[in-house]
Design a protein around this motif. Structure first.
Motif, PDB file in Angstrom:
ATOM      1  N   VAL A 111      40.729  37.209  47.333  1.00 35.21           N
ATOM      2  CA  VAL A 111      39.935  38.504  47.104  1.00 35.21           C
ATOM      3  C   VAL A 111      40.367  39.472  46.326  1.00 35.21           C
ATOM      4  N   GLN A 112      41.689  39.979  46.457  1.00 34.43           N
ATOM      5  CA  GLN A 112      42.329  40.838  45.257  1.00 34.43           C
ATOM      6  C   GLN A 112      42.353  40.239  43.878  1.00 34.43           C
ATOM      7  N   SER A 113      42.479  39.176  43.715  1.00 30.42           N
ATOM      8  CA  SER A 113      42.352  38.419  42.407  1.00 30.42           C
ATOM      9  C   SER A 113      40.897  38.710  41.772  1.00 30.42           C
ATOM     10  N   GLY A 114      40.048  38.972  42.504  1.00 34.38           N
ATOM     11  CA  GLY A 114      38.666  38.750  42.002  1.00 34.38           C
ATOM     12  C   GLY A 114      38.094  37.469  42.058  1.00 34.38           C
ATOM     13  N   LYS A 115      38.515  36.507  42.466  1.00 34.46           N
ATOM     14  CA  LYS A 115      38.395  35.059  42.584  1.00 34.46           C
ATOM     15  C   LYS A 115      37.084  34.955  43.656  1.00 34.46           C
ATOM     16  N   VAL A 116      37.385  35.421  44.742  1.00 37.29           N
ATOM     17  CA  VAL A 116      36.402  35.405  45.878  1.00 37.29           C
ATOM     18  C   VAL A 116      35.422  36.426  45.645  1.00 37.29           C
TER      19      VAL A 116
END
Length: 329
Positions: A300-305
């Motif tokens: 979530v934090q990496s922006g993947k999801v």
């Protein structure tokens, strides 16, 4: 006219995670036992792990992850009406880690309890919490997976000490009328306990004069690998069939981070490229109940999801226990 009954989903409103400050690399371990970075990485995919230091416990790590998840969800401690805490390394035998964390968060009155399903602990805890939200009885549930497993590994056993790390992850569940957790699937087989277990407990093998004697992870690695791959293969099929989905419908696989080869085998079963699999085992090692929520928060934090995507969470652990959660994030 028949009454239309609306369905209630439990939706993940926020995620959070916490890792100890101390990082132990494979090269660090090679100074203690007969191993090497190449030996560990080639067999497990692990490059480093975080190890809890003085003052860092299962509860304090869980608290940090919980506060981050609540901040992400925009909720205050006073709004939490249920706490479910997955762990196999509680701070104390009792009170539960959930109760200890509840006090640290300044929450009073709501139910709080632990779930012990070893590495499947967070999946089990999330499944239990989902039922409470679906019932309509609870509307703001804190679910935590936290471990300090390095405190029960035998640092002279190169077969196990290289595998484990410490850490915590958390989510806040809230009811939603449109989407959220679609299904959960839990299994266990206690007949295989001696393939992955801790042989000492309060009423078995405990010696008052040596309270920590024998408290360690004992594992038959190759056997665990074979059982895990077979169980997770069946779990993937069960989850997809229950939801009328094709394996290509899954946007992200977020697996328990125990061994890269097991993760790759599950991805192959889904015909999913590794680019759509969240992998943190190289940085965290096996954090047991903390594994899946740590990986979820990283994603979530990496922006993947992204919101609206379909996620498959799954884990396999001692017991044996295994389980999955399919959700629309």
């Amino acid at each position: 006219m028949a009454e239309v009954v609306s369905r209630v989903f439990s939706r993940i409103a926020g995620t959070g995670s916490a890792l100890p400050a101390q990082v132990v690399t494979n090269d660090d371990l090679a100074k203690r036992v007969d191993t090497s970075d190449e030996w560990i990485a080639s067999r497990t995919g692990i490059r480093q792990r975080h190890v809890a230091g003085e003052g860092e416990t299962t509860v304090t790590l869980g608290e940090e992850a919980a506060r981050k998840a609540m901040a992400a969800a925009g909720v205050t401690p006073g709004e939490i009406d249920l706490i479910v805490f997955g762990t196999t390394t509680p701070d104390l035998i009792f009170p539960s880690s959930a109760c200890l964390m509840q006090a640290r968060l300044g929450i009073a009155g709501c139910p709080a309890f632990d779930v012990n399903a070893a590495c499947s602990g967070f999946i089990y805890a999330l499944a239990v919490a989902d039922k409470f939200v679906r019932s309509g009885e609870h509307r703001c549930v804190l679910v935590v997976g936290s471990e300090t497993l390095t405190r029960m590994v035998d640092w002279n056993d190169r077969g196990t000490c290289v595998l484990f790390g410490d850490g915590a992850g958390a989510v806040v569940l809230k009811p939603d009328s449109e989407t959220g957790i679609l299904s959960t699937h839990l299994h266990a087989d206690g007949s295989k306990k001696e393939l992955l277990w801790n042989p000492v407990g309060v009423s078995v093998g405990f010696k008052p004069e040596e309270p920590n004697a024998g408290v360690k992870v004992v594992m038959a690695g190759n056997e665990v690998f074979k059982h895990a791959v077979k169980a997770l293969d069946g779990l993937v099929d069960e989850t997809l069939e229950a939801n009328g989905l094709d394996r290509h419908d899954i946007d992200w696989l977020i697996p328990h981070q125990a061994n890269l080869r097991i993760i790759e085998a599950t991805a192959k079963r889904l015909d999913m490229p590794m680019e759509r699999v969240i992998v943190t085992v190289d940085k965290h090692g096996n954090t047991s109940s903390g594994s899946v929520p740590l990986a979820l928060d990283f994603a979530v934090q990496s922006g993947k999801v992204q919101r609206g995507q379909l996620l498959l969470l799954e884990a396999f652990g001692g017991g044996f226990t295994w389980g999955s959660v399919l959700l629309r994030y």
